[in-house]
Design a protein around this motif. Structure first.
Motif, short mmCIF file in Angstrom:
data_model
loop_
_atom_site.label_atom_id
_atom_site.label_comp_id
_atom_site.label_asym_id
_atom_site.label_seq_id
_atom_site.Cartn_x
_atom_site.Cartn_y
_atom_site.Cartn_z
N ARG A 126 0.80 -1.23 0.00
CA ARG A 126 0.00 0.00 0.00
C ARG A 126 0.83 1.28 0.00
NH1 ARG A 126 -4.48 -0.76 4.51
NH2 ARG A 126 -2.75 0.09 5.67
N GLN B 25 3.40 7.96 -0.99
CA GLN B 25 1.95 7.80 -0.90
C GLN B 25 1.61 6.50 -0.21
OE1 GLN B 25 0.32 8.17 -4.85
NE2 GLN B 25 0.09 10.37 -4.60
N ASP C 252 -1.85 4.14 0.77
CA ASP C 252 -3.28 3.90 0.60
C ASP C 252 -3.88 3.49 1.94
OD1 ASP C 252 -5.82 3.27 -0.22
OD2 ASP C 252 -5.22 1.52 -1.42
N LYS D 258 -7.16 2.87 2.38
CA LYS D 258 -8.44 2.30 1.96
C LYS D 258 -9.49 3.37 1.66
CE LYS D 258 -7.80 -2.21 3.96
NZ LYS D 258 -8.26 -3.21 4.89
N THR E 43 -6.05 8.54 0.74
CA THR E 43 -4.65 8.37 0.40
C THR E 43 -3.84 9.41 1.15
OG1 THR E 43 -5.19 7.58 -1.81
CG2 THR E 43 -2.95 8.35 -1.47
#
Length: 168
Positions: free
Chosen positions: A100, A133, A135, A137, A140
């Motif tokens: 992620r 970056q 993630d 969910k 971001t």
């Protein structure tokens, strides 16, 4: 490997000459590309001047989805009483740190030198750009940093594109 070479000339008062060369080669460690373009007295873009552009790039084979590259670009222009040369050396790295998180870093050295009727100028800078970056969910998380750093004494320096660390 592959490439192309082309040239042409128009002879007369202007004597326009153009030579272009491009080559790409694949190696076990990655890909190499070299490109050169020389234009002398091009009646369309630069009568009375010689324009030269040289580029070389090495893209290293890394994990799928990641990239690592080194690049060199040089552009020069010469005419009576005036010359300029711009060089850029670049290092770019983009990779996934985990499933992620993505990281992008680019560092460019820029050097410019010129002569105009006996007056010489020189400017050197390093551009640093970082983007991370993550993630989350539903959102971001992004961390950005951008800075132009002068090397030596640079008169009238303004780092207008600088961006302090920004978390969004």
């Amino acid at each position: 490997s592959g490439g192309v070479v082309r040239g042409y000339g128009i002879f007369g008062r202007a004597n326009t000459r153009t030579l272009y060369q491009e080559h790409r080669q694949q190696f076990g460690f990655g890909n190499v590309a070299v490109e050169n373009d020389i234009q002398s007295s091009n009646y369309e873009t630069s009568p009375g001047a010689v324009l030269t552009t040289n580029r070389a790039t090495v893209d290293f084979a890394v994990r799928r989805g990641d990239s690592l590259s080194l690049g060199f670009t040089q552009q020069s222009q010469e005419s009576s009483g005036f010359s300029t040369r711009n060089r850029t050396l670049s290092l770019a790295d983009a990779r996934s740190l985990d499933a992620r998180t993505r990281s992008r870093i680019q560092v460019d050295y820029n050097g410019t030198e010129g002569t105009s009727f006996g007056t010489q100028t020189r400017r050197e800078t390093v551009d640093v750009r970082v983007n991370e970056q993550r993630d989350l969910k539903r959102a971001t998380l992004s961390l950005d940093y951008q800075r132009t750093i002068p090397i030596g004494e640079v008169q009238n320096f303004f780092g207008g594109s600088d961006r302090t660390p920004a978390l969004t």
